[in-house]
Design a protein around this motif. Structure first.
Motif, mmCIF file in Angstrom:
data_model
loop_
_atom_site.group_PDB
_atom_site.id
_atom_site.type_symbol
_atom_site.label_atom_id
_atom_site.label_comp_id
_atom_site.label_asym_id
_atom_site.label_seq_id
_atom_site.Cartn_x
_atom_site.Cartn_y
_atom_site.Cartn_z
ATOM 1 N N ASN A 143 47.082 45.951 36.869
ATOM 2 C CA ASN A 143 45.733 45.838 36.819
ATOM 3 C C ASN A 143 45.330 45.268 38.075
ATOM 4 O O ASN A 143 45.809 44.257 38.018
ATOM 5 N N PRO A 144 44.593 46.104 39.130
ATOM 6 C CA PRO A 144 44.367 45.255 40.423
ATOM 7 C C PRO A 144 43.119 44.285 40.338
ATOM 8 O O PRO A 144 43.054 43.350 41.385
ATOM 9 N N GLY A 145 42.727 44.193 39.225
ATOM 10 C CA GLY A 145 41.533 43.015 38.857
ATOM 11 C C GLY A 145 40.424 43.401 39.984
ATOM 12 O O GLY A 145 40.112 44.329 40.699
ATOM 13 N N ASP A 146 40.056 42.077 40.422
ATOM 14 C CA ASP A 146 39.131 41.818 41.718
ATOM 15 C C ASP A 146 39.482 42.354 43.139
ATOM 16 O O ASP A 146 38.783 42.801 43.718
ATOM 17 N N GLU A 147 40.695 42.583 43.012
ATOM 18 C CA GLU A 147 41.189 42.907 44.382
ATOM 19 C C GLU A 147 40.843 44.362 44.836
ATOM 20 O O GLU A 147 40.820 44.935 45.831
ATOM 21 N N ALA A 148 40.584 45.020 43.646
ATOM 22 C CA ALA A 148 39.945 46.590 43.814
ATOM 23 C C ALA A 148 38.774 46.608 44.326
ATOM 24 O O ALA A 148 38.223 47.499 44.757
ATOM 25 N N ALA A 149 38.085 45.504 43.916
ATOM 26 C CA ALA A 149 36.432 45.624 44.662
ATOM 27 C C ALA A 149 36.202 45.841 46.132
ATOM 28 O O ALA A 149 37.182 45.266 46.694
#
Length: 538
Positions: A532-538
């Motif tokens: 899951n990329p988490g906040d990095e995807a934002a």
């Protein structure tokens, strides 16, 4: 122009602003009397909804007459309390907008998310049928039917009123049709399957004063899965087809169909065009289970309006179709990665829409025999939750009382062990931890009692019939009530115990506190899955 008595302009304006609460994912089956193992007519309803009020009440017979009126209510099944109806009229989120005459004493009936069977043995289920609006034609139809629709009749009120007044399936169609003609249908398209022991009728209401109905052949099986199904009308056969006066003229006047087109008049395609795969696949699956010899193509765009089953169908056969999730086919939900390592078909994340659904409010199977008299006739098999992981118990709207757990609880409230829906949801939710193993325990827990019921219920009906013939209708009613009441209580207690046992077995995702063996294919999927990329995807 249609005539109706509006109480106030403000009330009408408010009702038009209210959002309807129709279920949008229901699958219904119907079977003629020559296609069933016991000679009954069958109609069903999987009420699939994430918001439904699951409580169940018996609405008593009400006095009619020249001076008697009945409220016409929009959204009348939207979390009102019908426990004291009609003495106390609590419509919840619904709104009484006008009154109409109540010409005769009414029949008692079951009221829940939808009302579904009356004491005369008229039973029904509904499936809301969407319109594909991604096409210009679909947009045009939707705008014509609902763009300026100021109708007052919704499916809930139509079914209530029909069950109050109808002694046959055909009468129910005619009553709902007359309501749509006079007050206009405001809901999305609805397909309503209705039976009475002798006949089965399929009725579709498309919006405004546009509707039609067809009698199902006695040896036939029918399914509707949120897509309108009536593909033809024989206008020379009014015994087996009924339609509104405006059905054809409206299509011609608005450029939806032409007599010169060479195309037959197809109400479903004209007024409710729908190419949804989730609808088509459920149609295909149900028809294929009833008539596998037809070898129907799962990729076909349309299917026969009905089929002749390869073998006569029992209530148990119908229950198994209601609990289907494409087992053994290329669409088998238990084989999808979304089902996890243990084949959880109750997941909300899936590639195709099955008949069996996690958020089913209730499943009901009406089982009406023409030769069963009086209070013994209106039999319905009822269960809460996804059909594959629930049980059925026999109920009659002629009972004098229901166990309290049918009228307790809200899905928006806390978990309640005194609520029938919550108890079934408890078992269902735990089953989702390790479905492949838990469902075997659930089926084993219900099988013996279900089989006993299938043997006992005809005997109960026969005994009640003898009492009725002897002039002892009150005794017959009490016999049915006592059996159905305590049988339902026994089921409720049994299911609570099952839920507790399953919780102990599958705590933490283990099996009796031992690690559950994860199949190699699942481990491989997980090893190759991205993080899951988490906040990095934002």
């Amino acid at each position: 122009m249609k005539k109706f008595r509006v109480l106030t302009l403000l009330a009408l304006t408010l009702c038009l602003l209210l959002g309807t609460q129709s279920a949008l994912a229901c699958t219904c089956l119907a079977v003629g009397k020559l296609a069933t193992a016991d000679g009954s007519t069958i109609t069903t309803h999987n009420d699939d909804s994430g918001s439904a009020d699951f409580r169940l009440w018996i609405i008593p017979s009400m006095e009619g007459g020249e001076d008697k009126m009945r409220d016409l209510v929009v959204d009348s099944h939207n979390y009102g309390d019908y426990g004291q109806y009609p003495k106390v009229k609590d419509y919840g989120g619904g709104l009484a907008i006008t009154q109409i005459p109540q010409p005769e004493d009414t029949y008692a009936y079951f009221h829940s998310r939808y009302s579904f069977i009356n004491e005369a043995g008229v039973a029904m289920g509904e499936s809301t049928c969407g319109i594909t609006t991604s096409t210009e034609y679909g947009k045009k139809v939707s705008d014509l039917l609902f763009g300026s629709n100021d109708g007052l009749i919704d499916c809930w009120n139509a079914q209530d009123i029909a069950l109050e007044r109808a002694s046959t399936a055909r009468e129910a169609v005619e009553i709902m049709g007359a309501l749509a003609d006079e007050y206009l249908w405001r809901d999305p398209c609805e397909c309503i399957n209705i039976c009475d022991g002798n006949e089965v009728w399929i009725a579709e209401f498309y919006g405004l004063d546009l509707w039609c109905a067809v009698r199902l052949p006695d040896d036939a099986f029918f399914v509707v899965a949120n897509r309108a199904r009536i593909d033809h009308i024989d206008f020379d056969d009014p015994e087996n087809y009924i339609w509104s006066d405006n059905l054809v003229p409206f299509a011609i006047e608005n450029g939806l169909w032409s007599e010169d087109s060479g195309e037959p008049f197809n109400p479903a395609k004209i007024y409710a065009p729908n190419n949804s795969e989730g609808c088509r696949l459920r149609e295909w699956r149900a028809l294929s289970l009833a008539a596998p010899s037809l070898n129907l193509d799962s990729k076909a765009e349309y299917y026969p309006l009905w089929v002749i089953p390869d073998e006569k169908l029992s209530v148990q056969d119908i229950f198994e179709i209601k609990g289907d999730y494409y087992q053994g086919t290329e669409y088998d939900l238990s084989m999808e990665p979304n089902a996890g390592p243990f084949g959880n078909v109750l997941t909300q994340v899936r590639n195709v829409r099955p008949i069996n659904l996690a958020n089913t409010c209730y499943v009901q199977i009406a089982n009406i025999k023409a030769d069963v008299p009086g209070v013994a006739k209106p039999l319905v098999w009822f269960g809460y939750g996804a059909p594959d992981s629930t049980y059925l118990t026999p109920l009659w709207p002629t009972m004098t009382r229901l166990p309290d757990f049918y009228s307790v609880g809200s899905r928006y409230g806390d978990f309640d062990r005194n609520s029938g829906w919550w108890t079934n949801s408890y078992v269902q939710q735990i089953a989702s931890i390790n479905y492949r193993s838990a469902i075997e325990e659930i089926h084993a827990a219900r099988e013996e009692k279900m089989n006993q019921q299938y043997e006992i219920v005809p005997q109960i009906q026969a005994t009640a019939a003898a009492l009725i013939e002897a002039g002892k209708e009150d005794e017959a009613r009490e016999l049915i009530t006592t059996y159905a009441y305590w049988n339902a209580v026994d089921w409720h207690e049994k299911w609570l115990e099952l839920g507790d046992a399953l919780m102990g077995t599958y705590m933490w995702g283990r099996v009796d506190m031992a690690s559950a063996e994860v199949p190699e294919w699942w481990t491989e999927i997980m090893n190759n899955a991205p993080r899951n990329p988490g906040d990095e995807a934002a």
